[in-house]
Scaffold this motif. Structure first.
Motif, PDB file in Angstrom:
ATOM      1  N   ALA A 150       0.918  -1.285  -0.113  1.00  0.00           N
ATOM      2  CA  ALA A 150      -0.044  -0.131   0.017  1.00  0.00           C
ATOM      3  C   ALA A 150       0.949   1.439   0.043  1.00  0.00           C
ATOM      4  O   ALA A 150       1.907   1.110   0.237  1.00  0.00           O
ATOM      5  CB  ALA A 150      -0.959   0.153   1.309  1.00  0.00           C
ATOM      6  N   ARG A 151       0.304   2.330  -0.265  1.00  0.00           N
ATOM      7  CA  ARG A 151       0.940   3.606  -0.236  1.00  0.00           C
ATOM      8  C   ARG A 151       0.390   4.613   0.821  1.00  0.00           C
ATOM      9  O   ARG A 151      -1.105   4.247   1.005  1.00  0.00           O
ATOM     10  CB  ARG A 151       0.712   4.282  -1.528  1.00  0.00           C
ATOM     11  CG  ARG A 151       1.293   3.622  -2.636  1.00  0.00           C
ATOM     12  CD  ARG A 151       2.889   3.543  -2.715  1.00  0.00           C
ATOM     13  NE  ARG A 151       3.556   3.081  -4.013  1.00  0.00           N
ATOM     14  CZ  ARG A 151       4.400   2.458  -4.308  1.00  0.00           C
ATOM     15  NH1 ARG A 151       5.407   2.433  -3.140  1.00  0.00           N
ATOM     16  NH2 ARG A 151       4.690   1.899  -5.461  1.00  0.00           N
ATOM     17  N   SER A 177       7.969  16.929   0.354  1.00  0.00           N
ATOM     18  CA  SER A 177       6.564  17.272   0.411  1.00  0.00           C
ATOM     19  C   SER A 177       5.675  15.922  -0.159  1.00  0.00           C
ATOM     20  O   SER A 177       6.163  14.938  -0.638  1.00  0.00           O
ATOM     21  CB  SER A 177       6.628  18.525  -0.930  1.00  0.00           C
ATOM     22  OG  SER A 177       7.579  19.388  -0.445  1.00  0.00           O
ATOM     23  N   THR A 178       4.419  16.301  -0.050  1.00  0.00           N
ATOM     24  CA  THR A 178       3.530  15.044  -0.544  1.00  0.00           C
ATOM     25  C   THR A 178       3.525  15.263  -2.125  1.00  0.00           C
ATOM     26  O   THR A 178       3.579  16.454  -2.426  1.00  0.00           O
ATOM     27  CB  THR A 178       2.034  15.604   0.195  1.00  0.00           C
ATOM     28  OG1 THR A 178       1.825  16.920  -0.131  1.00  0.00           O
ATOM     29  CG2 THR A 178       1.911  15.632   1.480  1.00  0.00           C
ATOM     30  N   VAL A 179       3.074  14.113  -2.455  1.00  0.00           N
ATOM     31  CA  VAL A 179       3.398  13.970  -3.947  1.00  0.00           C
ATOM     32  C   VAL A 179       2.071  12.947  -4.622  1.00  0.00           C
ATOM     33  O   VAL A 179       1.394  12.472  -3.531  1.00  0.00           O
ATOM     34  CB  VAL A 179       4.644  13.316  -4.538  1.00  0.00           C
ATOM     35  CG1 VAL A 179       5.873  14.356  -4.088  1.00  0.00           C
ATOM     36  CG2 VAL A 179       4.824  11.992  -3.640  1.00  0.00           C
ATOM     37  N   SER A 180       2.101  12.860  -5.481  1.00  0.00           N
ATOM     38  CA  SER A 180       1.096  11.850  -6.219  1.00  0.00           C
ATOM     39  C   SER A 180       1.652  10.211  -6.314  1.00  0.00           C
ATOM     40  O   SER A 180       3.003  10.390  -6.704  1.00  0.00           O
ATOM     41  CB  SER A 180       0.494  12.082  -7.586  1.00  0.00           C
ATOM     42  OG  SER A 180      -0.150  13.393  -7.696  1.00  0.00           O
ATOM     43  N   ALA A 181       1.177   9.472  -5.751  1.00  0.00           N
ATOM     44  CA  ALA A 181       1.565   8.060  -5.682  1.00  0.00           C
ATOM     45  C   ALA A 181       0.915   7.281  -6.613  1.00  0.00           C
ATOM     46  O   ALA A 181      -0.101   7.252  -6.559  1.00  0.00           O
ATOM     47  CB  ALA A 181       1.469   7.439  -4.578  1.00  0.00           C
ATOM     48  N   LEU A 182       1.691   6.199  -7.527  1.00  0.00           N
ATOM     49  CA  LEU A 182       1.100   5.218  -8.133  1.00  0.00           C
ATOM     50  C   LEU A 182       0.387   4.187  -7.274  1.00  0.00           C
ATOM     51  O   LEU A 182       0.743   3.900  -6.096  1.00  0.00           O
ATOM     52  CB  LEU A 182       2.173   4.628  -9.008  1.00  0.00           C
ATOM     53  CG  LEU A 182       2.842   5.495 -10.087  1.00  0.00           C
ATOM     54  CD1 LEU A 182       4.042   4.692 -10.589  1.00  0.00           C
ATOM     55  CD2 LEU A 182       1.989   5.887 -11.128  1.00  0.00           C
ATOM     56  N   ALA A 183      -0.682   3.330  -7.857  1.00  0.00           N
ATOM     57  CA  ALA A 183      -1.301   2.318  -7.112  1.00  0.00           C
ATOM     58  C   ALA A 183      -0.477   1.154  -6.938  1.00  0.00           C
ATOM     59  O   ALA A 183       0.317   0.956  -7.834  1.00  0.00           O
ATOM     60  CB  ALA A 183      -2.714   2.113  -7.823  1.00  0.00           C
ATOM     61  N   ASP A 237      -4.214  -0.110  -3.241  1.00  0.00           N
ATOM     62  CA  ASP A 237      -4.585   0.984  -3.585  1.00  0.00           C
ATOM     63  C   ASP A 237      -5.413   0.984  -4.996  1.00  0.00           C
ATOM     64  O   ASP A 237      -4.973  -0.002  -5.781  1.00  0.00           O
ATOM     65  CB  ASP A 237      -3.308   1.868  -3.877  1.00  0.00           C
ATOM     66  CG  ASP A 237      -2.290   2.200  -2.648  1.00  0.00           C
ATOM     67  OD1 ASP A 237      -2.952   2.090  -1.675  1.00  0.00           O
ATOM     68  OD2 ASP A 237      -1.256   2.249  -2.757  1.00  0.00           O
ATOM     69  N   ALA A 238      -6.532   1.833  -5.013  1.00  0.00           N
ATOM     70  CA  ALA A 238      -7.334   1.664  -6.137  1.00  0.00           C
ATOM     71  C   ALA A 238      -6.832   2.210  -7.433  1.00  0.00           C
ATOM     72  O   ALA A 238      -7.060   1.759  -8.561  1.00  0.00           O
ATOM     73  CB  ALA A 238      -8.629   2.099  -5.742  1.00  0.00           C
ATOM     74  N   ALA A 239      -5.984   3.418  -7.270  1.00  0.00           N
ATOM     75  CA  ALA A 239      -5.673   4.368  -8.229  1.00  0.00           C
ATOM     76  C   ALA A 239      -4.544   5.262  -7.778  1.00  0.00           C
ATOM     77  O   ALA A 239      -4.047   5.266  -6.719  1.00  0.00           O
ATOM     78  CB  ALA A 239      -6.874   5.071  -8.906  1.00  0.00           C
ATOM     79  N   VAL A 240      -4.198   6.198  -8.852  1.00  0.00           N
ATOM     80  CA  VAL A 240      -2.987   7.028  -8.492  1.00  0.00           C
ATOM     81  C   VAL A 240      -3.774   8.047  -7.486  1.00  0.00           C
ATOM     82  O   VAL A 240      -4.873   8.472  -7.610  1.00  0.00           O
ATOM     83  CB  VAL A 240      -2.532   7.743  -9.721  1.00  0.00           C
ATOM     84  CG1 VAL A 240      -1.670   9.059  -9.322  1.00  0.00           C
ATOM     85  CG2 VAL A 240      -1.977   6.667 -10.689  1.00  0.00           C
ATOM     86  N   SER A 241      -2.963   8.408  -6.406  1.00  0.00           N
ATOM     87  CA  SER A 241      -3.825   9.583  -5.496  1.00  0.00           C
ATOM     88  C   SER A 241      -2.767  10.497  -5.236  1.00  0.00           C
ATOM     89  O   SER A 241      -1.551  10.341  -5.225  1.00  0.00           O
ATOM     90  CB  SER A 241      -3.952   8.421  -4.204  1.00  0.00           C
ATOM     91  OG  SER A 241      -4.867   7.475  -4.339  1.00  0.00           O
TER      92      SER A 241
END
Length: 217
Positions: free
Chosen positions: A33-34, A95-101, A105-109
């Motif tokens: 998980a992310r 910093s917070t970023v977009s993460a791959l599923a 995880d259902a999708a990029v978040s």
């Protein structure tokens, strides 16, 4: 160089090496998980927010919601109402970023955090040890009077948030498996005195002049 001098240097070097604090904390793991959904004051997952951790060095609870404003770029013990506290802030420069599923995880978040590598080096700060509880902290803008931040911890049996032993890598991805809800920055730094706008200052001034003039009459 005398033998006892060489021996002293060798012991000192070994002690310095053994006292190192190069632990790594992972908050995302491939196939597991992310850690995502870290949000602003409205609870909207947001990229670009700074984050770090806060360690409870005395294991007496956190002062979340009561910390004085501090420099998010500098590690150190925090203050409560001007007094030194035992909670130690560790800056990351991340910093917070977009993460791959991955994994559950259902999708990029958006609003994801990754890992802290080789933190607390070269030695643990005074009072901080392996086994101390910590929380993740993130900021909705730079810390200032009235600005918001969030804190997230886990004292449960699944991946409890504690500092691992020296030199080790610990994954906390299990905590974020399944329903990983959005996380709101719902804590606020103590607000400062509100400074009136210039127009209001002028109205106040006229009001005071009129008040004193009326009293003189």
């Amino acid at each position: 160089m005398k033998l006892h001098t060489l021996l002293f240097i060798a012991i000192a070097a070994f002690s310095a090496q053994s006292a190192s604090a190069t632990v790594t904390l992972q908050f995302g793991q491939t196939g597991v998980a992310r850690a995502t959904g870290f949000g602003n004051a409205a609870g909207t997952p947001t990229n670009g927010m700074r984050w770090g951790i806060v360690i409870d060095s005395a294991n007496d609870g956190f002062g979340a919601g009561n910390y004085d404003v501090f420099d998010q770029n500098t590690s150190g013990f925090l203050k409560l109402s001007g007094a030194d506290d035992d909670d130690y802030y560790v800056t990351t420069g991340l910093s917070t970023v977009s993460a791959l599923a991955t994994g559950t995880d259902a999708a990029v978040s958006a609003g994801a955090i990754t890992q802290l590598s080789n933190i607390l080096g070269p030695t643990f700060p005074s009072g901080v040890t392996s086994g101390d509880a910590f929380r993740i902290i993130w900021f909705d803008g730079a810390p200032a009077s009235g600005s918001f931040y969030g804190m997230l911890g886990n004292t449960g049996t699944t991946a409890p948030f504690v500092i691992p032993s020296d030199g080790s890598t610990q994954s906390f991805a299990d905590f974020f498996v399944g329903n990983d809800p959005n996380k709101q920055a719902n804590l606020q730094f103590p607000g400062g005195t509100v400074i009136p706008e210039p127009s209001r200052m002028m109205l106040l001034g006229f009001g005071l002049v009129g008040f004193f003039y009326r009293r003189r009459r």
